[in-house]
Structure formats: C-alpha cells, structure tokens
Design an enzyme around this catalytic site. Structure first.
Site, PDB file in Angstrom:
ATOM      1  N   TYR A 144      36.504 -50.733  26.139  1.00 54.48           N
ATOM      2  CA  TYR A 144      35.679 -51.936  26.275  1.00 54.48           C
ATOM      3  C   TYR A 144      36.324 -52.830  27.329  1.00 54.48           C
ATOM      4  O   TYR A 144      37.407 -53.379  27.118  1.00 54.48           O
ATOM      5  CB  TYR A 144      35.576 -52.667  24.943  1.00 54.48           C
ATOM      6  CG  TYR A 144      34.908 -54.014  25.025  1.00 54.48           C
ATOM      7  CD1 TYR A 144      35.626 -55.179  24.755  1.00 54.48           C
ATOM      8  CD2 TYR A 144      33.573 -54.132  25.379  1.00 54.48           C
ATOM      9  CE1 TYR A 144      35.026 -56.420  24.845  1.00 54.48           C
ATOM     10  CE2 TYR A 144      32.965 -55.361  25.467  1.00 54.48           C
ATOM     11  CZ  TYR A 144      33.692 -56.502  25.193  1.00 54.48           C
ATOM     12  OH  TYR A 144      33.093 -57.731  25.280  1.00 54.48           O
ATOM     13  N   ASP A 151      36.004 -88.645   0.598  1.00 58.86           N
ATOM     14  CA  ASP A 151      37.456 -88.802   0.578  1.00 58.86           C
ATOM     15  C   ASP A 151      37.884 -90.129   1.205  1.00 58.86           C
ATOM     16  O   ASP A 151      38.905 -90.710   0.817  1.00 58.86           O
ATOM     17  CB  ASP A 151      38.099 -87.626   1.316  1.00 58.86           C
ATOM     18  CG  ASP A 151      39.557 -87.421   0.931  1.00 58.86           C
ATOM     19  OD1 ASP A 151      40.010 -88.011  -0.072  1.00 58.86           O
ATOM     20  OD2 ASP A 151      40.248 -86.666   1.633  1.00 58.86           O
ATOM     21  N   SER A 175      48.992 -54.655  21.677  1.00 59.03           N
ATOM     22  CA  SER A 175      48.223 -55.361  20.654  1.00 59.03           C
ATOM     23  C   SER A 175      48.384 -54.622  19.346  1.00 59.03           C
ATOM     24  O   SER A 175      48.469 -53.396  19.329  1.00 59.03           O
ATOM     25  CB  SER A 175      46.744 -55.440  21.044  1.00 59.03           C
ATOM     26  OG  SER A 175      46.591 -56.146  22.257  1.00 59.03           O
ATOM     27  N   THR A 235      43.402 -53.143  32.903  1.00 58.08           N
ATOM     28  CA  THR A 235      43.964 -52.057  32.103  1.00 58.08           C
ATOM     29  C   THR A 235      43.857 -50.753  32.871  1.00 58.08           C
ATOM     30  O   THR A 235      42.764 -50.338  33.246  1.00 58.08           O
ATOM     31  CB  THR A 235      43.226 -51.934  30.761  1.00 58.08           C
ATOM     32  OG1 THR A 235      43.278 -53.184  30.070  1.00 58.08           O
ATOM     33  CG2 THR A 235      43.860 -50.861  29.900  1.00 58.08           C
ATOM     34  N   HIS A 264      47.154 -90.921  -4.219  1.00 62.85           N
ATOM     35  CA  HIS A 264      46.440 -89.673  -4.499  1.00 62.85           C
ATOM     36  C   HIS A 264      46.534 -89.322  -5.989  1.00 62.85           C
ATOM     37  O   HIS A 264      47.097 -88.294  -6.364  1.00 62.85           O
ATOM     38  CB  HIS A 264      46.994 -88.538  -3.629  1.00 62.85           C
ATOM     39  CG  HIS A 264      46.658 -88.680  -2.175  1.00 62.85           C
ATOM     40  ND1 HIS A 264      47.533 -89.242  -1.266  1.00 62.85           N
ATOM     41  CD2 HIS A 264      45.532 -88.356  -1.487  1.00 62.85           C
ATOM     42  CE1 HIS A 264      46.972 -89.234  -0.071  1.00 62.85           C
ATOM     43  NE2 HIS A 264      45.750 -88.707  -0.169  1.00 62.85           N
TER      44      HIS A 264
END
Length: 760
Positions: A318, A635, A259, A329, A481
């Site tokens: 953790y 919109d 990571s 892990t 637009h």
C-alpha cells in the site's frame, strides 16, 4: 546439458549487447579448460607454475576481500588487462555481489538480486563455453555496467562452477564470474589462465567465504543474546519494550525503518503500537489494519516471512503511507512474532541500507522473532500481575477507608416521609449546595423519579438507595471534589434534562438520559484531591494502573462506579435487557471519561462546528459530542451560580489546589503557580479559567439550546466580579496577606458587593 559447438546469436530484442561486451564464439576451446571439468587437466598449458605457486603462497588472508584483491592483480597482469574483478554468486541468498574492483576494496558492496532464472543463465552461459554477456540475466548485465561504465572497451567473462559439498546432490553451482576488462590476450588464453588458476585457488576461496559467513552468524548470535538481555530488562513497560524491539530489529538487519503491529484478537485487527517514521502528530493516532489485509496482514495470516525485493511491484503493498509521509519504500522484510502457541504480532522492516534483505536477514528475523514473542508474552503477564496487585491495593484502601451501608440507612432513604419540595429546585438559578448533606440521597431519588427512570426501567428502590449511599461513601472528604460536588453536578443533569427537554425532543433516549444522570453522580468517585499530572509525577498506584491509557483519575472513577454497581444489592440496573445493560455501561464509560478537560479540548472545535452547522440527531458523532458537552457543562456548573456561591466554590477549589502544592513541595518539586499558595493570583487564574474555558463551553450549549443563555450571562456577571476584586487583592497582598486570605476576607465581599450595586 547438451554441448554446442557454436553459440547461436542472442535475440537482440531480448538481449541488447552492451558496447563494452565482446561476444566470443570459440568452438575450439577444449572442455578441459572449463571449471570444474578442468579437474581432469593433467598439465599447465599457459600459466607460469612459479607465479601460481607464489600466488598461492601469498593467499593467506582470512578476508575474502583481501584475497580477491590479490587474485585480481594476478589476473590483470597475466591477461595484460586494464582491470580484473570477481562477481561473487550466492545461491542461498540469491545475490550477485562485487566487493573488490582490481585492488580497491569497496566501502559499500555493489549487489543485485538474482532469480533462479538468473542462475540458470549462468549455467547455460558456461555450458556454451565463452559467450556474450548479452545472454546473461539483465540484472547481471546492469551490475557489470556499474563496475565498468560504457565505452571503456570489451569485457571477457569466465564463469567458475563449484561442486555441491553439503548435500547428496553432486551437481555444480555457479560460484564466481571472473571479469577481465580490455585484455591484450585472446579469449582462449584467458579461459585457460582462469581455469588453471582456480584449479588451485577455488577451494581456498570457498572455504574462506564460508568461514566469513560462519563468523557473521556467530556475531549475529552474540548480538541476539545481547538483544535478549536488553529486551528482558524492559518487561515492566510494554511500550518501552516495543520501542526497544523496533530499534533492535532495525539495527540487526541494518534497515532504515521498522513498524511493529500487535494482533488484537477480539477485533481481528493489527494495531501499530510502534510506527516508525510517522510524525508525532500522527503517532498519537492508532494505526489499525485488518488482520488479513496488506503485507503485515498476509504475514499474520500465514505465519511465513515475506521478503519483498521491490515493494512497488508487490500486489499487497500500500503506497498511500509513502505518499502521506514522503518516505520511499524500496524493499520490505516482514516477519511474524509468536508466543508459545500463536502469532501475537508482526514486525515490518523497510529499506535495507546498501541493498536488499537477504537470506541471512531472514534467519536473523526468525531467531529475533522468538525473543520478541517471549519478551512480549512475559511483559503482558507481568503487566497483568502489576494490575492485579494495584487493584488489590486499591481495594484494601477502599475497604479500610469506607464503611458498609447498613439496612437502616437504606430504609431511611426509601421510607423517608418528606416530600422534599424546595422552591425553584428545577431552575438554573437554584444552588444545590443549599440542600442539607443528609437529605441529598433522598433528593437523588426524587430527581430520578421525576425524570421517569424508576418507572421506565423498573428500578428497585432499595437497590437504588443502597447504590446512592455507597456512591456517597465512595467520595472522600477533600475540599472540593467531594459528595457535595457530585450532587451539584447531578442536579445540573436534572436541570438540563428538564429544561432542554432532551428526551422529549429526541436529543437523548431515555437510556442515554439515565446514563447521563448516573455518570454525573459518579464522575469523581474516590477523587484524591489531586490532578492527573500529580498522579503520574508521583508514580502513584493509580498512575501505574491507568497511565498507559490516559485520563488516570477519570478511569479510576469509572472503575469504582462499576465496582459499586457490582456490590451486593446495588445493581439497580438488573431489570434492563442484556443489550441495554451493556449499552448503558458503555455510555457511562464515555461520559465519565469526557469529564477530563484534556479530552474536552481535543473535540472542542468539533463541538463548536456541530453547534454552528446545526445539531443532527441522526449522526452518532453529534450525539457523542453533545453528551460530552453536557458532561463538561455539568462538571463546571458551579461557575454559573451567583457570585457568593461562586466565591465559596473558589475557596474550596483553591484549598484543594494549595494542598496539592504543599505535597509537591514536600516531594521536592516546584508546583504550578495556581497550586502554590505563596504565588497564586486567584483573580487572574479565575478570570483566565472563566474567559478561556467556561464561557466558551456554555456559549456552545446556548447555541444549541437558547434557554441556556442565562448560564452565559451568569458567567459574564462573575467575570465582572472577579475583575472588580483585583483591586482589593492587589492592595491586601501588598500588605502581606496571601491570595487565599484575601479570598476569604470580608473586605473582598464588600468590594465586589459595591460593584454589583453600582451596576444595578
């Protein structure tokens, strides 16, 4: 270290002697038989000199494994044992490793981690002459059990020490443990044969082991150079670079997962930009941790590598992520990534394949982190240069495309004598496109005055008029637009604020109401008449600038709004306090970005739940959901007008769609059916849009504000009209007309009018 004539019996509570280990207490073994004191031996007592010479002659391999296989065979024969093997001891990486059993080279080494106490136990073991393995470190005992299963007999263990050669310290360190399984010879003989053998072989073994490590380091350096080359080839895309860093870090250290966290210095968080092992659904959610918490936070704060042998025993680990992902892990190697001055991120490697992360993995990580830091720094600089070039190009385009607003234009708006009174202007049934384009700036001023913005925020009329005129010029002349659409959306904001009494009833503060109105006016400024996906697929300048953040066009509209506000004489918000000014800009940002329908769909279910459970003005998330809902409704408000107006709007929309489709065809791409003038079925597309999108959105609005039901009814009426139009579309398309030609035909209008009359 004191010599003992006899070993004391180990405490059984601490050292449980395995069944296959033999405790040998022999005070008669002379010191000369021990290694390295054995250097003082002047004669060979038990070894056959010819056999030793033949062994030494045969030890020509460059591989320690092959050398060990030959030595094991020799010791097994000379000790008349069932098996012999060596345990390699590495003080630098704190490991004990078995790589050969007898003559069988293991595909995966058997290894364990040793502490300083573990190595000291070996020194104590040697000092006490031959002793029981129960006095060794428990991890060494476990290692021996893996090689020699219980119940197979006794194991005699002889340690081999070597002199320190690379330091001024002339002490000794444990190099090997020689294990002899089920020997016929007695322990005295085995001690002497091992001592005499290593008197001639130890230097060869140590040199070969060092050469292997040198070759390994050389190979790692070559890998790092190749990695550096690969990393620098990804400088143009930070996301790709980070993925490449993660992949290479995992490959270099043979880890299962990696990571990568980058430091967000503004908020003192570590942000997981690449989080390996997380599902695609979770990957879209940013993982943030405090910069001083957890393993990654500790490394970021201290700048030191953290090599954790047992993750679950470490206080900073953790385990919640393991529980969420199902990943286990075992061990972690976490190291900082630095630029020239500071720590910019942290890489966290998990689960070394076949063991744990060692000293050499730490050295690779240190070297690799330098390449990472340099490449990330250069990538960020490169991205800034690209952004600056893109912004410069956009600015040039805008300067060429738009003209300046003259002072006379400003006076024409601020000094306009007309009252601009139009019947039903404040009703949802009013069609704002009926207002003449040249009068629209004056009507914007009128609506803002009616809403109390000018007096409440002490807005200067000339600054406001200049801002409105610049915004009008900011809209391009595309079919749909354009400025007319912007005016219509702003008019709906005026209707919502007025009819729903958003400020009076506390749904909005006056500042939020101002931000809502301005956002509606500016939400499509400088729209190119193409979709976000088209921008990305065509690799446009806008895509290069905003694609990494998503909502390409909406972010451009926001950027141009801020640019316009900062144009000289346009900042009508200058009377706001600093806090209100910043808050207003933040609100405008959130509201303009909310007009991306992709963003709407992400929170649609939460808006629906909010409406069903009851709107709570005290909850910030409810206020955000309501603001986003009102932006989307504004919109799409063209779909709540009468049929004639809705059909005209459809003509504009499909003219824009088909123009994009033509561009895509010219680029060699196949456009979506609704963008293809040859394939589009306009009534089907409109019915899908109205039934699956529009009516759902306005029903949520009507749940919160019952007087919005008139908008839902208008959409239902238009659905009926589009359904009735399908007959004429089918007939005329068979006759050879395109769907757009039918849309603008008189036959369509007549067909739908007959349907409406029959309903009435």
């Amino acid at each position: 270290m004191a010599q003992h004539s006899e070993c004391t019996k180990p405490d059984q509570a601490l050292f449980l002697t395995p069944s296959y280990c033999k405790k040998i207490i022999d005070s008669n073994v002379p010191d000369e038989t021990r290694v390295p004191e054995g250097e003082s031996i002047s004669k060979i007592e038990v070894s056959d000199p010819v056999k030793i010479l033949n062994l030494i002659q045969d030890l020509t391999n460059k591989s320690t494994k092959k050398l060990e296989a030959k030595l094991n065979k020799y010791l097994k024969t000379e000790c008349e044992a069932k098996c012999a093997f060596l345990i390699n001891l590495y003080t630098l990486s704190e490991e004990a490793v078995v790589q050969v059993i007898q003559e069988r080279i293991l595909p995966d080494n058997i290894r364990t981690v040793l502490s300083d106490e573990g190595f000291n136990s070996i020194l104590q073991f040697q000092a006490n002459s031959l002793s029981a393995s129960a006095s060794l470190d428990p991890k060494l005992q476990e290692l021996i059990r893996k090689v020699v299963p219980g119940g197979t007999g006794e194991v005699i263990i002889v340690p081999v020490l070597a002199k320190e050669r690379k330091s001024e310290n002339q002490g000794f360190y444990p190099a090997y443990l020689i294990c002899i399984v089920n020997p016929s010879k007695d322990s005295t003989y085995i001690s002497k044969i091992v001592s005499e053998t290593f008197k001639y072989c130890l230097t060869l073994f140590l040199n070969t082991r060092e050469c292997e490590e040198e070759r390994r380091l050389k190979a790692e350096c070559q890998k790092l150079l190749l990695v550096a080359r690969k990393l620098f080839s990804h400088l143009g895309d930070l996301s790709d670079l980070l993925k490449e860093i993660m992949s290479e870090a995992r490959r270099l250290t043979n880890a299962e997962r990696c990571s990568l966290f980058l430091l967000d210095p503004d908020h003192m968080h570590l942000v997981a930009k690449v989080f390996d092992g997380v599902s695609p659904e979770e990957r879209s959610t940013e993982v943030r941790i405090a910069a001083d918490q957890g393993i990654a936070g500790h490394v970021a704060a201290t700048g030191e590598i953290l090599n954790i042998k047992d993750a679950y025993k470490h206080p900073l680990f953790y385990k919640g992520m393991d529980e969420a992902t199902g990943f286990k892990t075992r061990n972690i190697l976490c190291f900082p990534i630095r630029d020239e001055d500071n720590i910019v991120g942290v890489a966290q490697l998990c689960n070394k394949v076949g063991g744990h992360f060692d000293y050499f993995d730490e050295e690779v990580a240190r070297a690799f982190s330098i390449y990472c830091g340099i490449s990330i720094m250069h990538s960020l600089v490169y991205k800034k240069i690209q952004d600056a070039q893109a912004r410069n190009q956009l600015s040039n385009e805008l300067m060429m495309y738009h003209m300046q607003v003259s002072q006379q234009d400003v006076l024409d708006v601020t000094m306009c004598p007309s009252e601009h009174e139009v019947p039903d202007f404040a009703k949802f049934t009013f069609t704002p496109r009926k207002i003449l384009p040249k009068e629209t700036p004056c009507f914007i001023m009128k609506m803002m005055k009616d809403l109390g913005f000018i007096d409440t925020f002490k807005i200067k009329s000339d600054n406001l008029a200049r801002f409105i005129l610049y915004v009008r010029k900011g809209y391009r002349d595309v079919p749909y637009h354009n400025w007319s659409h912007a005016f219509s959306v702003a008019h709906f904001a005026y209707l919502a604020l007025t009819n729903f009494q958003l400020v009076e009833k506390g749904y909005f503060t006056q500042l939020e109401a101002l931000a809502y109105f301005i956002s509606c006016l500016c939400h499509d400024i400088d729209h190119r008449g193409t979709t976000n996906s088209f921008q990305q697929q065509s690799n446009s300048v806008l895509a290069s600038l905003y694609s990494s953040e998503g909502s390409v066009m909406e972010r451009h509209h926001l950027s141009q709004t801020i640019c316009t506000l900062n144009t000289g004489g346009c900042n009508f918000l200058d009377a706001l306090s600093k806090d209100d000014y910043v808050k207003c800009l933040d609100l405008i940002k959130d509201m303009i970005l909310a007009t991306d329908l992709a963003s709407h769909y992400k929170i649609h279910s939460r808006q629906l739940a909010m409406a069903q459970e009851g709107y709570n003005k005290a909850l910030p998330e409810h206020r955000y959901y309501l603001a986003s809902l009102l932006m989307t409704c504004a919109d799409l408000s063209d779909q709540t007008k009468d049929w004639k107006e809705t059909k005209k709007v459809a003509q504009l929309i499909y003219a824009e769609f088909f123009a994009q489709g033509d561009l895509e065809k010219g680029m060699g791409r196949v456009p979506a059916n609704m963008m293809d003038r040859e394939k589009a079925s306009i009534p089907d597309h409109q019915l899908e849009f109205l039934t699956q999108c529009c009516i759902c959105i306005f029903r949520i609005l009507a749940t919160i504000f019952p007087n919005a039901k008139i908008l839902v009814e208008a959409i239902k009426q238009n659905i009926i009209c589009w359904e009735s139009s399908k007959r004429i579309f089918d007939r005329l398309c068979i006759e050879g007309k395109t769907s757009y030609e039918v849309l603008v035909s008189d036959e369509l209008e007549s067909e739908v009018q007959n349907t409406l009359e029959s309903l009435n």
